[in-house]
Design a protein around this motif. Structure first.
Motif, PDB file in Angstrom:
ATOM      1  N   VAL A   1     -22.600  75.072 -10.244  1.00 57.10           N
ATOM      2  CA  VAL A   1     -22.595  74.751  -8.821  1.00 57.10           C
ATOM      3  C   VAL A   1     -22.045  75.962  -8.077  1.00 57.10           C
ATOM      4  O   VAL A   1     -20.966  76.457  -8.396  1.00 57.10           O
ATOM      5  CB  VAL A   1     -21.725  73.513  -8.521  1.00 57.10           C
ATOM      6  CG1 VAL A   1     -21.662  73.256  -7.025  1.00 57.10           C
ATOM      7  CG2 VAL A   1     -22.257  72.289  -9.249  1.00 57.10           C
ATOM      8  N   GLN A   2     -22.812  76.443  -7.103  1.00 57.88           N
ATOM      9  CA  GLN A   2     -22.376  77.578  -6.296  1.00 57.88           C
ATOM     10  C   GLN A   2     -22.473  77.201  -4.822  1.00 57.88           C
ATOM     11  O   GLN A   2     -23.418  76.533  -4.406  1.00 57.88           O
ATOM     12  CB  GLN A   2     -23.257  78.804  -6.532  1.00 57.88           C
ATOM     13  CG  GLN A   2     -23.185  79.344  -7.928  1.00 57.88           C
ATOM     14  CD  GLN A   2     -24.135  80.523  -8.107  1.00 57.88           C
ATOM     15  OE1 GLN A   2     -24.999  80.781  -7.289  1.00 57.88           O
ATOM     16  NE2 GLN A   2     -23.953  81.223  -9.207  1.00 57.88           N
ATOM     17  N   TYR A   3     -21.493  77.623  -4.053  1.00 61.93           N
ATOM     18  CA  TYR A   3     -21.497  77.387  -2.618  1.00 61.93           C
ATOM     19  C   TYR A   3     -21.980  78.637  -1.898  1.00 61.93           C
ATOM     20  O   TYR A   3     -21.601  79.749  -2.256  1.00 61.93           O
ATOM     21  CB  TYR A   3     -20.089  77.036  -2.117  1.00 61.93           C
ATOM     22  CG  TYR A   3     -19.600  75.709  -2.621  1.00 61.93           C
ATOM     23  CD1 TYR A   3     -19.974  74.526  -1.995  1.00 61.93           C
ATOM     24  CD2 TYR A   3     -18.780  75.638  -3.734  1.00 61.93           C
ATOM     25  CE1 TYR A   3     -19.535  73.307  -2.458  1.00 61.93           C
ATOM     26  CE2 TYR A   3     -18.332  74.414  -4.207  1.00 61.93           C
ATOM     27  CZ  TYR A   3     -18.714  73.247  -3.567  1.00 61.93           C
ATOM     28  OH  TYR A   3     -18.270  72.040  -4.035  1.00 61.93           O
TER      29      TYR A   3
ATOM     30  N   ASP B   1     -27.477  74.365 -10.454  1.00 65.42           N
ATOM     31  CA  ASP B   1     -28.262  74.704 -11.638  1.00 65.42           C
ATOM     32  C   ASP B   1     -28.663  73.386 -12.298  1.00 65.42           C
ATOM     33  O   ASP B   1     -27.824  72.684 -12.862  1.00 65.42           O
ATOM     34  CB  ASP B   1     -27.427  75.551 -12.599  1.00 65.42           C
ATOM     35  CG  ASP B   1     -28.203  75.986 -13.825  1.00 65.42           C
ATOM     36  OD1 ASP B   1     -29.155  75.271 -14.230  1.00 65.42           O
ATOM     37  OD2 ASP B   1     -27.851  77.029 -14.394  1.00 65.42           O
ATOM     38  N   LEU B   2     -29.940  73.029 -12.193  1.00 61.28           N
ATOM     39  CA  LEU B   2     -30.386  71.729 -12.683  1.00 61.28           C
ATOM     40  C   LEU B   2     -30.315  71.596 -14.199  1.00 61.28           C
ATOM     41  O   LEU B   2     -30.213  70.490 -14.717  1.00 61.28           O
ATOM     42  CB  LEU B   2     -31.808  71.444 -12.191  1.00 61.28           C
ATOM     43  CG  LEU B   2     -31.922  71.310 -10.669  1.00 61.28           C
ATOM     44  CD1 LEU B   2     -33.373  71.101 -10.275  1.00 61.28           C
ATOM     45  CD2 LEU B   2     -31.042  70.207 -10.140  1.00 61.28           C
TER      46      LEU B   2
ATOM     47  N   ALA C   1     -27.727  65.767 -13.790  1.00 64.86           N
ATOM     48  CA  ALA C   1     -27.243  64.421 -13.483  1.00 64.86           C
ATOM     49  C   ALA C   1     -26.542  64.393 -12.127  1.00 64.86           C
ATOM     50  O   ALA C   1     -26.657  63.417 -11.383  1.00 64.86           O
ATOM     51  CB  ALA C   1     -26.311  63.928 -14.579  1.00 64.86           C
ATOM     52  N   LEU C   2     -25.829  65.454 -11.806  1.00 67.61           N
ATOM     53  CA  LEU C   2     -25.163  65.544 -10.508  1.00 67.61           C
ATOM     54  C   LEU C   2     -26.190  65.505  -9.386  1.00 67.61           C
ATOM     55  O   LEU C   2     -26.024  64.796  -8.392  1.00 67.61           O
ATOM     56  CB  LEU C   2     -24.338  66.830 -10.426  1.00 67.61           C
ATOM     57  CG  LEU C   2     -23.631  67.107  -9.106  1.00 67.61           C
ATOM     58  CD1 LEU C   2     -22.553  66.073  -8.851  1.00 67.61           C
ATOM     59  CD2 LEU C   2     -23.022  68.507  -9.139  1.00 67.61           C
ATOM     60  N   TRP C   3     -27.284  66.249  -9.554  1.00 72.00           N
ATOM     61  CA  TRP C   3     -28.337  66.244  -8.549  1.00 72.00           C
ATOM     62  C   TRP C   3     -28.951  64.857  -8.407  1.00 72.00           C
ATOM     63  O   TRP C   3     -29.189  64.371  -7.311  1.00 72.00           O
ATOM     64  CB  TRP C   3     -29.430  67.262  -8.872  1.00 72.00           C
ATOM     65  CG  TRP C   3     -30.652  67.032  -8.032  1.00 72.00           C
ATOM     66  CD1 TRP C   3     -31.861  66.578  -8.433  1.00 72.00           C
ATOM     67  CD2 TRP C   3     -30.740  67.196  -6.608  1.00 72.00           C
ATOM     68  NE1 TRP C   3     -32.708  66.462  -7.360  1.00 72.00           N
ATOM     69  CE2 TRP C   3     -32.045  66.832  -6.225  1.00 72.00           C
ATOM     70  CE3 TRP C   3     -29.847  67.613  -5.638  1.00 72.00           C
ATOM     71  CZ2 TRP C   3     -32.467  66.877  -4.908  1.00 72.00           C
ATOM     72  CZ3 TRP C   3     -30.279  67.653  -4.316  1.00 72.00           C
ATOM     73  CH2 TRP C   3     -31.578  67.290  -3.968  1.00 72.00           C
TER      74      TRP C   3
END
Length: 65
Positions: free
Chosen positions: A4-6, A20-21, A26-28
């Motif tokens: 995960v990048q902001y 990053d899928l 699962a987060l997405w």
């Protein structure tokens, strides 16, 4: 958090997220499900029994079982 990048603006305020899928698929999925639910918040609701009855009728079973 890995995967995960902001993206930040000139002031350092977070403006977007890159996920990053492969690492956080699962987060997405959780995020997407929540967004869909939120977008449908004001739609009319049906009871579970009403939905079961409609599905049974489509399958030709009437209201029993």
């Amino acid at each position: 958090m890995r995967g995960v990048q902001y993206l930040v603006d000139d002031r350092g305020a977070r403006r977007a997220v890159v996920i990053d899928l492969r690492k956080q698929g699962a987060l997405w999925e959780d995020f997407y499900d929540r967004a869909v639910a939120e977008s449908r918040r004001d739609e009319p609701r049906e009871s579970l029994e009403t939905v079961k009855t409609k599905v049974a009728k489509r399958r030709g079973r009437g209201t029993g079982g």
